[in-house]
Design a protein around this motif. Structure first.
Motif, short mmCIF file in Angstrom:
data_model
loop_
_atom_site.label_atom_id
_atom_site.label_comp_id
_atom_site.label_asym_id
_atom_site.label_seq_id
_atom_site.Cartn_x
_atom_site.Cartn_y
_atom_site.Cartn_z
N SER A 1 -39.11 5.52 20.67
CA SER A 1 -38.54 6.61 21.48
C SER A 1 -38.00 7.68 20.55
CB SER A 1 -37.42 6.08 22.38
OG SER A 1 -36.67 7.13 22.94
N ARG A 2 -38.29 8.94 20.87
CA ARG A 2 -37.76 10.04 20.06
C ARG A 2 -36.25 10.14 20.16
NH1 ARG A 2 -36.77 15.54 19.67
NH2 ARG A 2 -36.62 15.81 21.90
N VAL B 1 -41.65 25.75 29.92
CA VAL B 1 -40.60 24.72 29.98
C VAL B 1 -41.18 23.46 29.39
CG1 VAL B 1 -39.07 23.40 31.48
CG2 VAL B 1 -39.58 25.79 32.02
N THR B 2 -40.59 22.98 28.31
CA THR B 2 -41.15 21.84 27.60
C THR B 2 -41.12 20.59 28.48
OG1 THR B 2 -38.99 21.27 26.66
CG2 THR B 2 -40.43 22.69 25.36
N ALA B 3 -42.11 19.79 28.31
CA ALA B 3 -42.12 18.51 29.00
C ALA B 3 -41.07 17.60 28.39
CB ALA B 3 -43.50 17.86 28.90
N PRO B 4 -40.44 16.75 29.18
CA PRO B 4 -39.45 15.83 28.62
C PRO B 4 -40.09 14.93 27.57
CG PRO B 4 -39.39 15.83 31.03
CD PRO B 4 -40.61 16.59 30.63
N PRO B 5 -39.35 14.58 26.55
CA PRO B 5 -39.91 13.70 25.52
C PRO B 5 -40.17 12.31 26.08
CG PRO B 5 -37.55 13.96 25.20
CD PRO B 5 -37.95 14.92 26.28
N VAL B 6 -41.29 11.74 25.71
CA VAL B 6 -41.61 10.39 26.15
C VAL B 6 -41.79 9.52 24.92
CG1 VAL B 6 -42.68 11.14 28.30
CG2 VAL B 6 -44.08 10.93 26.25
N GLY B 7 -41.77 8.23 25.14
CA GLY B 7 -41.96 7.30 24.04
C GLY B 7 -43.43 7.17 23.68
#
Length: 598
Positions: A356-357, A324-330
């Motif tokens: 931020s992505r 489960v991918t980690a949430p995208p962070v800035g």
């Protein structure tokens, strides 16, 4: 009982006090509008006192659940709140000229009985994913592109029922999908699991390319509707950007209503083989199967959540061998402080660039100096970033260390390493005391007092509240307490302010609330009475859990705030960041404006 909500802080009295220019709008009679009834979805009984907010106007239902709201023509998102019910939104409602549209609303109880839940599920949940068992479908062969997706797209094209195509963000789309797949009253971890599964499925969906769309709104793809709920919205926000992955690719996350105690291998239902769609035991409790039986059993995910499993554990149970991918962070760059040294009269400028992505600015932008938080203001950058943030302040004598702390509003922080900072000496004896600097040459003088870190929260007085180790620090209720009060220490402003406001980052489980109060003093001896700071419901930052208050006219040199926390049926509120803003100006920003640039 209709009132126009004021989006620009202010009133004419302020102009006479200190020259603020305020926009005072007048609600003109409209020949168009919405009318309808708000009822309990499970029982059909009317809900009196429901608060309905459409656009910039609002009203309440009468004793029979009826309402009427005059509005100009346009497209609206309506928000509905009522005690004992899950807050909801009805989106994309089009109102024509001179149209009196009927908009009836069904609300979901926060804690339905088993009988009520059965009614809600029958009314709300669609038959999921209309891929029939035994269908002659070779997923890998017929649609090879589905297995090549390596990340979740930011937007998705939706084929609407009228054959128009609407491009929306992936999360906006999912907020209309999740409550059509599972009940908003289900445990949060099962809602999060459904959000990730639906996101993964949608990332691979390219089923209407002939019409320039990726998905439609019925079960041919995933059911989508205009109704959104606070609980399912939170599940989408909490997992924003998260996907289920196998071998570096986003999986075809099939799911179904319930199995009969075990799910099916994909090749036992269709012709294709997928390594992550393996038969597993399921605690759903059913002895018959509803749906194709492949992938995640939705009732099983609910049962696992009730047993205390998290959404990642649920997903990994039903999809074999996935990650489960980690949430995208800035990301942070160009961090630093200048000058590198000085005395207690020197203005030090701390600066960082945040990207931020997702193209969203942070909810919190602070610099931590010796463990204490100081607010940073946005000083540059485009509409979707990257953005430059800075904080200019004087420091006491001594050696200082610092780090930058940015939070996206959903518990995902971007933190720089702690760095040795300026060495500050005492100013020479007899040096004049510097005056506060305005944020622009002709602008107002603004200062902030921030609570964010553990050290910040420990400076105040706790009554049935405690400091929680969440992010860089947070405030919540003490164990087994349903309400409590935190009182911040006195803030001594470097100038005599004329107005005060608050911005804060908080999480509100269903039914919980936080009430902020403030008092002021000119000399520290005589204080005003505590005054409530009302929340601005039109604050554009509330989508990432950041809120702001109405501006309070309050003249003084010292201020103190306190927060009263009340638990709700969904749990305890969590207060992650508070910024008290003092303003001295003839013309100045709104607190909402300051919230837009943390």
């Amino acid at each position: 009982m209709i009132r126009k909500k004021i989006r620009q802080f202010g009133i004419i009295i302020l102009a006479t006090l200190f020259g603020f220019v305020w926009g005072v709008r007048t609600l003109l009679a409209q020949s168009s509008g919405f009318r309808g009834t708000v009822v309990n979805m499970a029982s059909g009984r009317p809900i009196p006192g429901a608060h309905i907010i459409v656009g910039e106007w609002d009203t309440w239902t009468d004793d029979e659940g009826r309402y009427s709201l005059d509005l100009p023509a346009g497209m609206y998102d309506g928000h509905v709140e009522a005690d004992g019910y899950i807050s909801m939104a009805v989106t994309r409602q089009v109102l024509g000229e001179s149209e009196r549209a009927v908009l009836d609303i069904e609300m979901v109880p926060q804690y339905p009985t088993e009988e009520e839940e059965a009614v809600i599920e029958a009314r709300l949940m669609a038959e999921t994913q209309s891929l029939a068992a035994g269908a002659d479908l070779d997923i890998l062969g017929q649609e090879p592109g589905l297995t090549a997706v390596t990340e979740v797209p930011e937007t998705i094209r939706v084929l609407m029922p009228d054959d128009s195509v609407v491009e929306m963000s992936m999360d906006e789309y999912l907020k209309g999908v999740v409550p059509r797949e599972v009940s908003p009253s289900w445990p949060l971890e099962s809602l999060r699991a459904q959000a990730v599964a639906a996101r993964s499925y949608a990332a691979n969906a390219r089923r209407h390319l002939d019409k320039g769309a990726d998905v439609c709104t019925d079960v041919h793809c995933q059911a989508w509707g205009p109704n959104q709920y606070a609980t399912t919205n939170r599940a989408v926000d909490d997992t924003s950007g998260v996907a289920a992955m196998h071998d570096g690719k986003v999986i075809n996350a099939f799911f179904h209503a319930h199995c009969d105690g075990h799910t099916r291998n994909v090749e036992d239902v269709w012709q294709s083989y997928l390594p992550y769609c393996r038969s597993v035991a399921c605690p759903c409790g059913y002895t018959t199967r509803y749906g194709h039986g492949v992938g995640m059993c939705q009732q099983g995910s609910r049962a696992m959540a009730l047993q205390g499993f998290g959404y990642e554990e649920i997903l990994k149970h039903y999809y074999t061998g996935i990650s489960v991918t980690a949430p995208p962070v800035g990301t942070l760059s160009a961090t630093g402080v200048s000058p590198s040294g000085g005395d207690t009269n020197t203005l030090f400028r701390f600066q960082a660039t945040y990207a931020s992505r997702t193209g969203d600015p942070p909810a919190v932008a602070n610099v931590h100096i010796n463990g204490r938080a100081y607010a940073m203001l946005r000083t540059g950058g485009g509409a979707e970033g990257p953005w430059t943030y800075s904080a200019t302040l004087r420091l006491p004598a001594g050696q200082h260390s610092y780090r930058f702390y940015f939070d996206d509003g959903h518990g995902r922080a971007t933190v720089s390493a702690t760095t040795a900072g300026p060495v500050v000496s005492s100013a020479p004896s007899g040096s004049p005391t510097p005056t506060p600097a305005p944020i622009s040459p002709q602008g107002p003088v603004v200062d902030h007092a921030v609570h964010s870190t553990v050290a910040d929260w420990e400076t105040g007085t706790h009554s049935n509240t405690r400091v929680a180790a969440l992010g860089d620090g947070a405030l919540t209720l003490a164990v087994d307490q349903s309400q409590g009060t935190y009182t911040a220490p006195t803030w001594v402003a470097p100038f005599s302010f004329m107005a005060l406001g608050l911005t804060w980052h908080a999480e509100y489980p269903t039914g919980s609330r936080i009430v902020f109060e403030v008092r002021t003093s000119a000399d520290g001896n005589t204080w005003t009475a505590w005054r409530t700071l009302e929340r601005d419901d039109d604050d554009p930052g509330r989508d990432n859990n950041v809120y702001s208050s109405d501006l309070l006219v309050a003249v003084g040199h010292m201020a103190q705030w306190r927060a009263r926390l009340y638990a709700g049926s969904g749990g305890m509120p969590v207060l992650r960041n508070v910024r008290l803003v003092g303003i001295d100006a003839r013309e100045g920003p709104t607190v909402s404006g300051l919230a837009d640039q943390p």
